[in-house]
Motif scaffolding. Structure first.
Motif, PDB file in Angstrom:
ATOM      1  N   TYR A   6      80.683  -7.107  90.696  1.00 49.73           N
ATOM      2  CA  TYR A   6      79.534  -7.044  91.600  1.00 49.73           C
ATOM      3  C   TYR A   6      78.617  -8.243  91.388  1.00 49.73           C
ATOM      4  O   TYR A   6      78.353  -8.667  90.267  1.00 49.73           O
ATOM      5  N   GLY A   7      78.130  -8.792  92.478  1.00 53.25           N
ATOM      6  CA  GLY A   7      77.214  -9.925  92.413  1.00 53.25           C
ATOM      7  C   GLY A   7      77.901 -11.262  92.480  1.00 53.25           C
ATOM      8  O   GLY A   7      77.240 -12.280  92.748  1.00 53.25           O
ATOM      9  N   SER A   8      79.200 -11.301  92.258  1.00 51.12           N
ATOM     10  CA  SER A   8      79.927 -12.574  92.227  1.00 51.12           C
ATOM     11  C   SER A   8      80.793 -12.793  93.462  1.00 51.12           C
ATOM     12  O   SER A   8      81.537 -13.768  93.525  1.00 51.12           O
ATOM     13  N   ASP A 420      85.531   0.631  87.112  1.00 50.85           N
ATOM     14  CA  ASP A 420      84.666   1.085  86.022  1.00 50.85           C
ATOM     15  C   ASP A 420      83.288   0.418  86.043  1.00 50.85           C
ATOM     16  O   ASP A 420      82.528   0.536  85.086  1.00 50.85           O
ATOM     17  N   GLU A 421      82.952  -0.297  87.134  1.00 53.50           N
ATOM     18  CA  GLU A 421      81.671  -1.011  87.203  1.00 53.50           C
ATOM     19  C   GLU A 421      80.778  -0.402  88.273  1.00 53.50           C
ATOM     20  O   GLU A 421      81.235  -0.079  89.374  1.00 53.50           O
ATOM     21  N   THR A 449      73.631  -8.071  99.601  1.00 51.72           N
ATOM     22  CA  THR A 449      74.663  -7.036  99.662  1.00 51.72           C
ATOM     23  C   THR A 449      76.055  -7.624  99.832  1.00 51.72           C
ATOM     24  O   THR A 449      77.032  -7.077  99.317  1.00 51.72           O
ATOM     25  N   SER A 450      76.168  -8.744 100.548  1.00 56.92           N
ATOM     26  CA  SER A 450      77.484  -9.350 100.747  1.00 56.92           C
ATOM     27  C   SER A 450      77.997 -10.022  99.481  1.00 56.92           C
ATOM     28  O   SER A 450      79.164 -10.414  99.418  1.00 56.92           O
ATOM     29  N   ARG A 451      77.136 -10.140  98.486  1.00 61.38           N
ATOM     30  CA  ARG A 451      77.551 -10.685  97.190  1.00 61.38           C
ATOM     31  C   ARG A 451      77.790  -9.588  96.149  1.00 61.38           C
ATOM     32  O   ARG A 451      78.190  -9.881  95.033  1.00 61.38           O
ATOM     33  N   GLY A 452      77.483  -8.346  96.535  1.00 59.90           N
ATOM     34  CA  GLY A 452      77.734  -7.251  95.617  1.00 59.90           C
ATOM     35  C   GLY A 452      76.494  -6.737  94.913  1.00 59.90           C
ATOM     36  O   GLY A 452      76.602  -6.080  93.878  1.00 59.90           O
ATOM     37  N   ILE A 453      75.311  -7.003  95.458  1.00 51.05           N
ATOM     38  CA  ILE A 453      74.052  -6.496  94.903  1.00 51.05           C
ATOM     39  C   ILE A 453      73.435  -5.564  95.940  1.00 51.05           C
ATOM     40  O   ILE A 453      73.150  -5.976  97.063  1.00 51.05           O
ATOM     41  N   GLY A 454      73.222  -4.304  95.577  1.00 54.33           N
ATOM     42  CA  GLY A 454      72.671  -3.333  96.495  1.00 54.33           C
ATOM     43  C   GLY A 454      71.172  -3.508  96.672  1.00 54.33           C
ATOM     44  O   GLY A 454      70.481  -4.070  95.820  1.00 54.33           O
ATOM     45  N   VAL A 455      70.663  -3.023  97.796  1.00 57.10           N
ATOM     46  CA  VAL A 455      69.238  -3.096  98.118  1.00 57.10           C
ATOM     47  C   VAL A 455      68.765  -1.708  98.543  1.00 57.10           C
ATOM     48  O   VAL A 455      69.451  -1.022  99.311  1.00 57.10           O
ATOM     49  N   ALA A 499      73.987   3.302  91.365  1.00 60.12           N
ATOM     50  CA  ALA A 499      73.524   2.038  90.803  1.00 60.12           C
ATOM     51  C   ALA A 499      73.681   2.038  89.289  1.00 60.12           C
ATOM     52  O   ALA A 499      73.695   3.095  88.641  1.00 60.12           O
ATOM     53  N   ASP A 500      73.762   0.839  88.746  1.00 58.11           N
ATOM     54  CA  ASP A 500      73.849   0.634  87.297  1.00 58.11           C
ATOM     55  C   ASP A 500      72.435   0.740  86.717  1.00 58.11           C
ATOM     56  O   ASP A 500      71.569  -0.080  87.037  1.00 58.11           O
ATOM     57  N   ARG A 501      72.211   1.725  85.865  1.00 59.61           N
ATOM     58  CA  ARG A 501      70.874   1.938  85.305  1.00 59.61           C
ATOM     59  C   ARG A 501      70.368   0.721  84.542  1.00 59.61           C
ATOM     60  O   ARG A 501      69.154   0.445  84.521  1.00 59.61           O
ATOM     61  N   ALA A 502      71.255  -0.044  83.955  1.00 57.78           N
ATOM     62  CA  ALA A 502      70.843  -1.203  83.161  1.00 57.78           C
ATOM     63  C   ALA A 502      70.603  -2.441  84.030  1.00 57.78           C
ATOM     64  O   ALA A 502      70.121  -3.450  83.517  1.00 57.78           O
ATOM     65  N   ARG A 503      70.936  -2.342  85.328  1.00 58.90           N
ATOM     66  CA  ARG A 503      70.808  -3.525  86.188  1.00 58.90           C
ATOM     67  C   ARG A 503      70.033  -3.171  87.461  1.00 58.90           C
ATOM     68  O   ARG A 503      70.517  -3.311  88.564  1.00 58.90           O
TER      69      ARG A 503
END
Length: 662
Positions: A6-8, A420-421, A449-455, A499-503
């Motif tokens: 995600y994000g890459s 697992d991510e 979002t198109s890079r793998g980061i949710g909003v 969502a990832d709690r740490a991110r």
């Protein structure tokens, strides 16, 4: 399908694409039978252009660069133009941003150039104009005059004034005729009855904001064009009248939230004005917060019907029959209509968007029921498969209160993440805070979002579109309720495995910048944040470090400074910088007079040497909110780089690395 973290994910939606498609058309109107509007030009130094649609369908820019059709009245501006069809062709009167003078222009007259109608004043912010109404019968334009009387931002007065169209006031302030009596500190432009016998307008005073309480004022117009004694028809300290217009039969139409929702009412000033008739009582909004003078949500038609922008949360364009209370909504793909609508004959024009299309100018033919795009048509700059798919969600915060939000999961047609991510998410806090996040296509959201980061866009307590009670949840709770609501949404997304709690990150501009900074100060929910042109020091903001409109806004959002000084100190991020441990990016316009750079600079001074990674980018030529394409490109790329560094995302050098200092 390729599997990448995600994000890459590589995306064709780069920062330049998002920046050049930023903004929306606004302030639609008719000049004769032609539709006109203002349009953003991010690549032309962020100016606003005036555009007309010719009979053959061609869109033509009326004024070349650097003309910038934009008012600075109350700093947020408002309707900057008015036009009429004359025997020689169209006449338009407009405000130019550079000097704030009114100009008249006949675009179809060979060799014609804009000619100034008003003088320049060297006192404070000078003379400014907004919400013009052409009075060709008198050879004048009537509008709101904002006149500075000293150097302080609160040394200002506002009245309704008449400006000669012959240019005799271009160098002579005394040639401007004042019409209203100055009883209110803030006023909207006059609305004239069909017979010209009455003028109606809206006024309000400190410490109220226009969504708290306003007064609908009515006055007779004498034969010499002066106003008679003004009287209040509706409104008060706890009733917000957001718009007033005249029906073609001479009755007065206005929106009021006296029931807790902005609904439409009708009254006949020729008879009894004490009992207003509700036209469509519903628990939904037929108006909104009057952030800009001249915003409008309804327009009367010659037939007696009324075009209305209405809804709860989202908005629709409908045609209201005031005799039956029935509303028939326009068909089409649009799910959001902006606060601008105009009518001409049986035609209604507005500005609309959807989660799959940006704002465009739409015309509804009320005879046939057909709606079509007539200007600023959306044209997909990339494959729509890269657009995010929003989810309309309701979350629950402290005491079980509802929180409305739009969740945009990461989305890419050609990439997925490892099983697992979990994805990183950014909570977006809108500005205002009396505003809301509309559900529309925003390429800045798609950029992430198109890079793998949710909003997740959060319409926290205080947002509009859900009734007065929802707005009032933020009274004296700014920095608490908004922060809690955003955190509740972020944690709920993490708890449900979305969502990832740490991110988790948080971002916002203006009041959203305040919520972002306050969130980083008093919660441990977020790993980082992006703070744009924010309020950071409440006491300074309430003591003259902002413009006049919001100079007493904190009376309702926080409480009176003289009786609640502890709240101002306790909640201000600038006073508690030592509590911030998460990395952040701070973005600031150096020409911002609403949230001035001084606040950001004092905040940074307190952060110096504390070992918290951060970056500060200040932009010359930018005010409150960024309008230049090059600014927005740098801001978006810097924000993405921040998340990449904090969330350990490999961008493969796709954007410049943001340098973080400690």
């Amino acid at each position: 399908m390729q599997t990448l973290a995600y994000g890459s994910w590589p995306s064709p939606i780069d920062a330049e694409l998002a920046a050049t498609h930023d903004g929306a058309p606004g302030f639609v109107g008719f000049v004769g039978a032609e539709t006109w509007w203002t349009a953003p030009r991010p690549t032309e130094a962020g100016r606003r252009a005036l555009v007309r649609r010719l009979p053959d369908g061609e869109e033509r820019t009326v004024l070349p660069a650097p003309w910038n059709v934009r008012s600075r009245v109350v700093e947020y501006g408002g309707r900057p133009w008015a036009g009429a069809e004359c025997p020689e062709g169209p006449l338009v009167v407009f405000v130019d941003f550079a000097d704030q003078r009114l100009y008249a222009y006949e675009p179809d007259t060979p060799g014609a150039e804009p000619r100034p109608l008003t003088p320049v004043s060297g006192i404070g912010g000078g003379l400014r104009w907004v919400d013009p109404v052409l009075r060709l019968d008198r050879g004048e334009v009537w509008c709101v005059l904002e006149e500075f009387t000293g150097e302080a931002p609160t040394d200002v007065r506002r009245v309704i004034a008449a400006v000669p169209l012959d240019g005799t006031a271009a160098e002579d302030r005394n040639a401007v005729r004042e019409l209203s009596d100055g009883r209110h500190r803030f006023v909207t432009g006059p609305r004239l009855s069909p017979d010209g016998a009455h003028a109606a307008w809206i006024g309000w005073d400190h410490p109220r904001m226009p969504w708290d309480g306003t007064e609908l004022t009515l006055a007779e117009v004498r034969d010499d064009g002066t106003f008679g004694a003004a009287r209040t028809v509706a409104g008060g300290p706890e009733e917000s009248v957001a718009q007033v217009e005249w029906a073609h039969d001479g009755r007065l139409l206005f929106s009021s939230d006296r029931t807790g929702w902005w609904n439409l009412y009708r009254v006949d000033p020729r008879r009894d004005t004490t009992g207003a008739e509700p036209l469509c009582p519903r628990q939904e909004e037929f108006a909104g917060p009057l952030w800009q003078v001249g915003w409008n949500w309804f327009a009367p038609l010659e037939s007696g019907l009324i075009a209305v922008v209405h809804g709860k949360g989202a908005t629709a364009l409908g045609i209201l029959d005031p005799e039956t209370g029935e509303v028939v909504d326009a068909a089409g793909p649009w799910t959001e209509w902006a606060s601008t609508v105009a009518a001409h004959g049986s035609r209604v024009t507005g500005v609309a968007a959807s989660p799959r299309s940006a704002y465009e100018v739409v015309e509804l033919d009320t005879c046939t029921g057909r709606a079509r795009v007539v200007g600023a048509a959306h044209d997909d700059p990339v494959d729509p498969a890269y657009y995010p798919e929003p989810h309309i969600r309701t979350f629950y915060g402290p005491a079980g209160r509802e929180i409305h939000a739009h969740v945009y999961p990461p989305h890419h047609p050609g990439h997925i993440a490892p099983d697992d991510e979990l994805p990183p998410y950014v909570v977006w806090a809108h500005g205002g805070p009396t505003g809301r996040a509309p559900l529309v296509l925003d390429l800045a959201i798609a950029y992430f979002t198109s890079r793998g980061i949710g909003v997740a866009e959060v319409n926290y307590s205080g947002s509009t579109g859900y009734g007065r009670a929802y707005r009032n949840r933020l009274r004296e709770q700014w920095g608490i309720a908004d922060v809690d609501d955003c955190a509740a949404v972020a944690l709920a997304l993490a708890d449900e495995g979305t969502a990832d709690r740490a991110r988790l990150a948080v971002r916002g501009g203006s009041a959203g910048g305040w919520t972002t900074a306050a969130s980083l100060t008093c919660t441990d929910v977020y790993a980082c944040g992006t703070i744009s042109y924010p309020v950071l020091d409440l006491a300074a903001f309430a003591s003259g470090e902002t413009h006049d409109l919001e100079s007493q806004y904190l009376e309702s959002l926080v409480g009176p400074l003289d009786t609640e000084p502890g709240r101002y100190a306790e909640r201000s991020p600038a006073r508690h910088a030592e509590l911030i441990t998460a990395p952040f990016l701070l973005l600031q316009g150096l020409d911002d007079v609403i949230c001035p750079p001084a606040q950001s600079e004092r905040f940074l001074a307190r952060m110096e040497g504390r070992g918290v990674p951060h970056a500060y980018i200040a932009f010359e030529g930018e005010g409150h909110g960024f309008r230049r394409a090059d600014t927005m490109v740098r801001a978006l790329e810097a924000e993405l780089s921040l998340y990449a560094q904090v969330f350990r995302i490999d961008l493969a050098g796709r954007v410049p690395t943001l340098e973080l200092t400690k």
